[in-house]
Design a protein around this motif. Structure first.
Motif, short mmCIF file in Angstrom:
data_model
loop_
_atom_site.label_atom_id
_atom_site.label_comp_id
_atom_site.label_asym_id
_atom_site.label_seq_id
_atom_site.Cartn_x
_atom_site.Cartn_y
_atom_site.Cartn_z
N ASP A 174 67.05 54.85 44.80
CA ASP A 174 68.02 55.92 45.07
C ASP A 174 67.77 56.42 46.49
O ASP A 174 66.74 57.03 46.78
N THR B 202 69.67 58.53 48.18
CA THR B 202 70.48 59.73 48.45
C THR B 202 69.76 60.79 49.26
O THR B 202 70.25 61.27 50.28
N TRP C 71 66.74 58.81 57.07
CA TRP C 71 67.26 57.47 57.33
C TRP C 71 66.16 56.44 57.51
O TRP C 71 66.31 55.29 57.07
N ARG D 196 65.16 55.34 54.19
CA ARG D 196 66.20 54.53 53.56
C ARG D 196 66.14 53.09 54.07
O ARG D 196 66.20 52.14 53.28
N ASP E 270 76.97 47.26 49.57
CA ASP E 270 77.35 48.67 49.50
C ASP E 270 76.11 49.57 49.46
O ASP E 270 76.04 50.59 50.16
N HIS E 271 75.13 49.17 48.66
CA HIS E 271 73.88 49.93 48.55
C HIS E 271 73.16 50.00 49.89
O HIS E 271 72.72 51.06 50.34
N GLU E 272 73.04 48.86 50.56
CA GLU E 272 72.25 48.80 51.78
C GLU E 272 72.93 49.51 52.95
O GLU E 272 72.24 50.05 53.83
N ARG F 233 74.32 52.25 52.77
CA ARG F 233 74.02 53.68 52.61
C ARG F 233 72.81 54.10 53.44
O ARG F 233 72.62 55.27 53.72
N ASP G 233 74.57 55.34 56.51
CA ASP G 233 75.73 56.22 56.35
C ASP G 233 75.40 57.63 56.83
O ASP G 233 74.28 58.12 56.66
#
Length: 263
Positions: free
Chosen positions: A100, A102, A106, A109, A146-148, A150, A153
């Motif tokens: 996760d 969220t 960054w 992430r 899509d996950h990566e 993020r 983002d």
């Protein structure tokens, strides 16, 4: 484990997409006899073979043997090896763990995305050697992408730059995984560790290598060899490279943020 002439998206694009998304064939195949296996079982058997022996050992006959089928029966599930490779890749992508992202900064992430891909390549080393410039556009790839994305983002990057930044990260991870795989294969093929290989080579190298002519190579190579007990250490390369990668991305990201403020 490694090198292969296989690549993704080498088969029939329509049939491959039908299989990836489990869409019934457009040519409307008849019901036929009751099937003894499934697409999922064929793909699982193929992944098991590639994991254990490398993708060079993967054939439709090998998959059939693994499942107790005839080779011709295997083709009723997957039309050929090219389509099977795409199904294997997408299944591996589906099964990847995804943290996760969220609430993470960054850098964390990006670090998580890198670690997830590194873990996947350690479980399935053959993936690192498959060219994917035409990726299998299945549900696993789409979810992974899509996950990566993020990870990048909300940082002020435009969409094309987000894609390029992700490609940069994944390229680094894959490169380290390939060299790690090559190192492991060399030790297996030669039946000796890196340290044993260097011990065997050292007497001749001392005769032919002129340290006065190549002083930097002599000094730095010796220091790295002492540090790693080998010419290459994948763990050190990964840690060092990821830190430099994050620093480079930080300059780019902060530059975009400054530009946005100036507008």
């Amino acid at each position: 484990m490694g090198h292969s002439k296989e690549r993704s998206s080498a088969g029939d694009p329509v049939r491959t997409l039908e299989l990836l998304w489990r869409v019934p064939p457009s040519h409307g195949a008849g019901r036929g006899p009751k099937q003894r296996s499934s697409v999922e079982a064929v793909v699982a058997a193929a992944i098991a073979i590639a994991d254990a022996e490398g993708i060079g050992a993967l054939t439709m006959r090998a998959v059939a043997t693994e499942l107790g089928l005839t080779p011709m029966a295997t083709y009723t599930y997957v039309p050929g090896k090219a389509e099977l490779v795409d199904l294997m890749l997408d299944t591996v992508y589906v099964e990847m763990e995804r943290a996760d992202l969220t609430a993470l900064p960054w850098r964390d992430r990006v670090t998580a995305v890198a670690a997830e891909n590194r873990a996947m390549l350690a479980r399935h080393p053959w993936v690192a050697y498959l060219p994917t410039t035409r990726p299998p556009l299945g549900p696993g790839l789409v979810a992974k992408y899509d996950h990566e994305l993020r990870a990048f983002d909300g940082l002020g990057l435009d969409d094309v730059t987000m894609d390029a930044a992700l490609t940069f990260v994944l390229g680094f991870v894959t490169s380290v995984a390939r060299i790690a795989g090559d190192t492991e294969s060399a030790a297996t093929d030669s039946a000796m560790s890196d340290q044993q290989w260097w011990e065997h080579a050292a007497p001749l190298l001392e005769q032919v290598f002129d340290a006065r002519r190549y002083p930097l190579a002599a000094r730095v190579g010796a220091a790295a060899g002492r540090a790693h007990d080998a010419a290459y250490d994948a763990e050190h390369a990964y840690r060092f490279g990821l830190a430099r990668l994050l620093d480079g991305l930080a300059q780019h990201i902060e530059g975009h943020r400054v530009s946005d403020v100036d507008r």
